[in-house]
Design a protein around this motif. Structure first.
Motif, PDB file in Angstrom:
ATOM      1  N   ASP A 103      52.850  59.932 -12.185  1.00 49.94           N
ATOM      2  CA  ASP A 103      52.979  59.414 -13.544  1.00 49.94           C
ATOM      3  C   ASP A 103      51.661  58.810 -14.040  1.00 49.94           C
ATOM      4  O   ASP A 103      51.507  58.493 -15.202  1.00 49.94           O
ATOM      5  CB  ASP A 103      54.124  58.400 -13.660  1.00 49.94           C
ATOM      6  CG  ASP A 103      54.015  57.250 -12.680  1.00 49.94           C
ATOM      7  OD1 ASP A 103      53.157  57.289 -11.783  1.00 49.94           O
ATOM      8  OD2 ASP A 103      54.811  56.308 -12.809  1.00 49.94           O
ATOM      9  N   HIS A 104      50.685  58.657 -13.131  1.00 53.62           N
ATOM     10  CA  HIS A 104      49.333  58.244 -13.505  1.00 53.62           C
ATOM     11  C   HIS A 104      48.480  59.500 -13.636  1.00 53.62           C
ATOM     12  O   HIS A 104      48.473  60.350 -12.753  1.00 53.62           O
ATOM     13  CB  HIS A 104      48.724  57.321 -12.438  1.00 53.62           C
ATOM     14  CG  HIS A 104      49.400  55.999 -12.370  1.00 53.62           C
ATOM     15  ND1 HIS A 104      48.942  54.897 -13.053  1.00 53.62           N
ATOM     16  CD2 HIS A 104      50.513  55.601 -11.719  1.00 53.62           C
ATOM     17  CE1 HIS A 104      49.735  53.883 -12.810  1.00 53.62           C
ATOM     18  NE2 HIS A 104      50.703  54.276 -12.008  1.00 53.62           N
ATOM     19  N   LEU A 105      47.783  59.612 -14.752  1.00 52.78           N
ATOM     20  CA  LEU A 105      46.955  60.789 -14.974  1.00 52.78           C
ATOM     21  C   LEU A 105      45.654  60.665 -14.173  1.00 52.78           C
ATOM     22  O   LEU A 105      45.124  59.558 -14.037  1.00 52.78           O
ATOM     23  CB  LEU A 105      46.651  60.947 -16.459  1.00 52.78           C
ATOM     24  CG  LEU A 105      47.857  61.407 -17.276  1.00 52.78           C
ATOM     25  CD1 LEU A 105      48.619  60.221 -17.817  1.00 52.78           C
ATOM     26  CD2 LEU A 105      47.425  62.293 -18.389  1.00 52.78           C
ATOM     27  N   PRO A 106      45.143  61.779 -13.639  1.00 51.51           N
ATOM     28  CA  PRO A 106      43.893  61.718 -12.871  1.00 51.51           C
ATOM     29  C   PRO A 106      42.715  61.374 -13.772  1.00 51.51           C
ATOM     30  O   PRO A 106      42.673  61.752 -14.944  1.00 51.51           O
ATOM     31  CB  PRO A 106      43.755  63.122 -12.283  1.00 51.51           C
ATOM     32  CG  PRO A 106      44.722  63.981 -12.998  1.00 51.51           C
ATOM     33  CD  PRO A 106      45.714  63.112 -13.678  1.00 51.51           C
ATOM     34  N   LEU A 107      41.756  60.646 -13.203  1.00 50.48           N
ATOM     35  CA  LEU A 107      40.572  60.204 -13.935  1.00 50.48           C
ATOM     36  C   LEU A 107      39.312  60.729 -13.262  1.00 50.48           C
ATOM     37  O   LEU A 107      39.254  60.822 -12.033  1.00 50.48           O
ATOM     38  CB  LEU A 107      40.511  58.675 -13.962  1.00 50.48           C
ATOM     39  CG  LEU A 107      41.725  57.941 -14.509  1.00 50.48           C
ATOM     40  CD1 LEU A 107      41.573  56.445 -14.303  1.00 50.48           C
ATOM     41  CD2 LEU A 107      41.912  58.253 -15.974  1.00 50.48           C
ATOM     42  N   ILE A 108      38.324  61.041 -14.064  1.00 48.99           N
ATOM     43  CA  ILE A 108      36.993  61.373 -13.549  1.00 48.99           C
ATOM     44  C   ILE A 108      36.037  60.304 -14.079  1.00 48.99           C
ATOM     45  O   ILE A 108      35.969  60.061 -15.293  1.00 48.99           O
ATOM     46  CB  ILE A 108      36.517  62.762 -14.005  1.00 48.99           C
ATOM     47  CG1 ILE A 108      37.383  63.850 -13.392  1.00 48.99           C
ATOM     48  CG2 ILE A 108      35.056  62.979 -13.612  1.00 48.99           C
ATOM     49  CD1 ILE A 108      36.992  65.248 -13.806  1.00 48.99           C
ATOM     50  N   PHE A 109      35.309  59.685 -13.176  1.00 49.68           N
ATOM     51  CA  PHE A 109      34.340  58.639 -13.510  1.00 49.68           C
ATOM     52  C   PHE A 109      32.957  59.234 -13.283  1.00 49.68           C
ATOM     53  O   PHE A 109      32.624  59.650 -12.183  1.00 49.68           O
ATOM     54  CB  PHE A 109      34.589  57.435 -12.601  1.00 49.68           C
ATOM     55  CG  PHE A 109      33.638  56.299 -12.768  1.00 49.68           C
ATOM     56  CD1 PHE A 109      33.334  55.792 -14.014  1.00 49.68           C
ATOM     57  CD2 PHE A 109      33.066  55.697 -11.662  1.00 49.68           C
ATOM     58  CE1 PHE A 109      32.472  54.725 -14.168  1.00 49.68           C
ATOM     59  CE2 PHE A 109      32.205  54.623 -11.797  1.00 49.68           C
ATOM     60  CZ  PHE A 109      31.906  54.139 -13.047  1.00 49.68           C
ATOM     61  N   HIS A 110      32.156  59.323 -14.336  1.00 47.36           N
ATOM     62  CA  HIS A 110      30.843  59.951 -14.201  1.00 47.36           C
ATOM     63  C   HIS A 110      29.844  59.383 -15.196  1.00 47.36           C
ATOM     64  O   HIS A 110      30.199  58.712 -16.156  1.00 47.36           O
ATOM     65  CB  HIS A 110      30.955  61.470 -14.348  1.00 47.36           C
ATOM     66  CG  HIS A 110      31.419  61.920 -15.700  1.00 47.36           C
ATOM     67  ND1 HIS A 110      30.577  62.375 -16.653  1.00 47.36           N
ATOM     68  CD2 HIS A 110      32.658  61.964 -16.248  1.00 47.36           C
ATOM     69  CE1 HIS A 110      31.262  62.701 -17.742  1.00 47.36           C
ATOM     70  NE2 HIS A 110      32.532  62.451 -17.512  1.00 47.36           N
ATOM     71  N   ASN A 111      28.599  59.675 -14.936  1.00 46.82           N
ATOM     72  CA  ASN A 111      27.514  59.304 -15.829  1.00 46.82           C
ATOM     73  C   ASN A 111      27.181  60.539 -16.659  1.00 46.82           C
ATOM     74  O   ASN A 111      26.615  61.499 -16.151  1.00 46.82           O
ATOM     75  CB  ASN A 111      26.293  58.842 -15.023  1.00 46.82           C
ATOM     76  CG  ASN A 111      25.246  58.196 -15.893  1.00 46.82           C
ATOM     77  OD1 ASN A 111      25.575  57.498 -16.837  1.00 46.82           O
ATOM     78  ND2 ASN A 111      23.995  58.408 -15.580  1.00 46.82           N
ATOM     79  N   ALA A 112      27.577  60.536 -17.915  1.00 52.06           N
ATOM     80  CA  ALA A 112      27.535  61.734 -18.763  1.00 52.06           C
ATOM     81  C   ALA A 112      26.251  61.854 -19.553  1.00 52.06           C
ATOM     82  O   ALA A 112      26.272  62.049 -20.753  1.00 52.06           O
ATOM     83  CB  ALA A 112      28.728  61.738 -19.701  1.00 52.06           C
ATOM     84  N   LYS A 113      25.117  61.757 -18.896  1.00 50.71           N
ATOM     85  CA  LYS A 113      23.839  61.901 -19.592  1.00 50.71           C
ATOM     86  C   LYS A 113      23.613  63.378 -19.872  1.00 50.71           C
ATOM     87  O   LYS A 113      23.481  64.183 -18.965  1.00 50.71           O
ATOM     88  CB  LYS A 113      22.699  61.360 -18.732  1.00 50.71           C
ATOM     89  CG  LYS A 113      21.363  61.422 -19.399  1.00 50.71           C
ATOM     90  CD  LYS A 113      20.922  60.044 -19.797  1.00 50.71           C
ATOM     91  CE  LYS A 113      19.505  60.078 -20.300  1.00 50.71           C
ATOM     92  NZ  LYS A 113      19.415  59.618 -21.642  1.00 50.71           N
ATOM     93  N   LEU A 114      23.590  63.733 -21.124  1.00 49.80           N
ATOM     94  CA  LEU A 114      23.422  65.127 -21.520  1.00 49.80           C
ATOM     95  C   LEU A 114      22.179  65.324 -22.377  1.00 49.80           C
ATOM     96  O   LEU A 114      22.157  66.138 -23.278  1.00 49.80           O
ATOM     97  CB  LEU A 114      24.662  65.617 -22.269  1.00 49.80           C
ATOM     98  CG  LEU A 114      25.966  65.607 -21.472  1.00 49.80           C
ATOM     99  CD1 LEU A 114      27.134  65.997 -22.360  1.00 49.80           C
ATOM    100  CD2 LEU A 114      25.870  66.511 -20.272  1.00 49.80           C
ATOM    101  N   ASP A 115      21.124  64.588 -22.092  1.00 51.40           N
ATOM    102  CA  ASP A 115      19.893  64.689 -22.864  1.00 51.40           C
ATOM    103  C   ASP A 115      19.011  65.770 -22.244  1.00 51.40           C
ATOM    104  O   ASP A 115      18.505  65.614 -21.139  1.00 51.40           O
ATOM    105  CB  ASP A 115      19.164  63.350 -22.859  1.00 51.40           C
ATOM    106  CG  ASP A 115      17.900  63.371 -23.693  1.00 51.40           C
ATOM    107  OD1 ASP A 115      17.652  64.372 -24.391  1.00 51.40           O
ATOM    108  OD2 ASP A 115      17.155  62.378 -23.645  1.00 51.40           O
ATOM    109  N   PHE A 116      18.861  66.861 -22.929  1.00 52.02           N
ATOM    110  CA  PHE A 116      18.047  67.959 -22.421  1.00 52.02           C
ATOM    111  C   PHE A 116      16.618  67.905 -22.973  1.00 52.02           C
ATOM    112  O   PHE A 116      15.873  68.865 -22.874  1.00 52.02           O
ATOM    113  CB  PHE A 116      18.692  69.301 -22.782  1.00 52.02           C
ATOM    114  CG  PHE A 116      20.048  69.484 -22.178  1.00 52.02           C
ATOM    115  CD1 PHE A 116      20.176  69.716 -20.824  1.00 52.02           C
ATOM    116  CD2 PHE A 116      21.191  69.388 -22.950  1.00 52.02           C
ATOM    117  CE1 PHE A 116      21.424  69.869 -20.249  1.00 52.02           C
ATOM    118  CE2 PHE A 116      22.440  69.547 -22.386  1.00 52.02           C
ATOM    119  CZ  PHE A 116      22.562  69.787 -21.030  1.00 52.02           C
ATOM    120  N   GLY A 117      16.236  66.783 -23.547  1.00 42.66           N
ATOM    121  CA  GLY A 117      14.892  66.634 -24.088  1.00 42.66           C
ATOM    122  C   GLY A 117      14.801  67.140 -25.512  1.00 42.66           C
ATOM    123  O   GLY A 117      15.807  67.493 -26.136  1.00 42.66           O
TER     124      GLY A 117
END
Length: 136
Positions: free
Chosen positions: A95-109
């Motif tokens: 009943d608890h939804l799965p979580l993803i914890f991440h550093n979402a840096k998407l800077d390609f310059g």
């Protein structure tokens, strides 16, 4: 925590929400929410932003939903990883939804080249591009 200058990451089911919008189908208790908010303030912990969905717990009939699962980090962790995100995935067998914890840096310059379709109609387009590439 106050006596140790360390990095802290806490995650789990806190069974509490900070505001009414974090509950659906069940009663919101403002006093309990204020205690949780006070706890966050006293410890200096920051609530990692949630993405993907609004709730992390859903009952079987989907008549009640809450955001009770969280990742809390100390401010120095947030300073090191400016783009921390918590993404809620599709419900599985819990009943608890799965979580993803991440550093979402998407800077390609910087963008190396931008082109508008209207420029392709200009007869000088190819020569201007060739000149620009050759000038570097």
């Amino acid at each position: 925590m106050a006596t140790h200058d360390r990095e802290y990451v806490f995650f789990g089911d806190f069974n509490e929400v900070r505001e009414e919008a974090e509950r659906f189908g069940s009663l919101f208790n403002a006093d309990e929410a204020n205690v949780f908010i006070q706890f966050l303030g006293d410890t200096g912990l920051l609530d990692v932003p949630l993405g993907g969905r609004r709730f992390t717990w859903i009952n079987k009939s989907v008549s009640k939903m809450s955001r009770i699962d969280r990742v809390l980090v100390s401010s120095n962790v947030q300073n090191w990883f400016m783009d921390l995100k918590l993404v809620v995935l599709t419900k599985g067998w819990s009943d608890h939804l799965p979580l993803i914890f991440h550093n979402a840096k998407l800077d390609f310059g910087p963008i190396p080249f931008k082109c508008f379709n209207s420029w392709l109609d200009n007869g000088d387009f190819i020569s201007v591009v060739k000149e620009a590439v050759g000038s570097e």
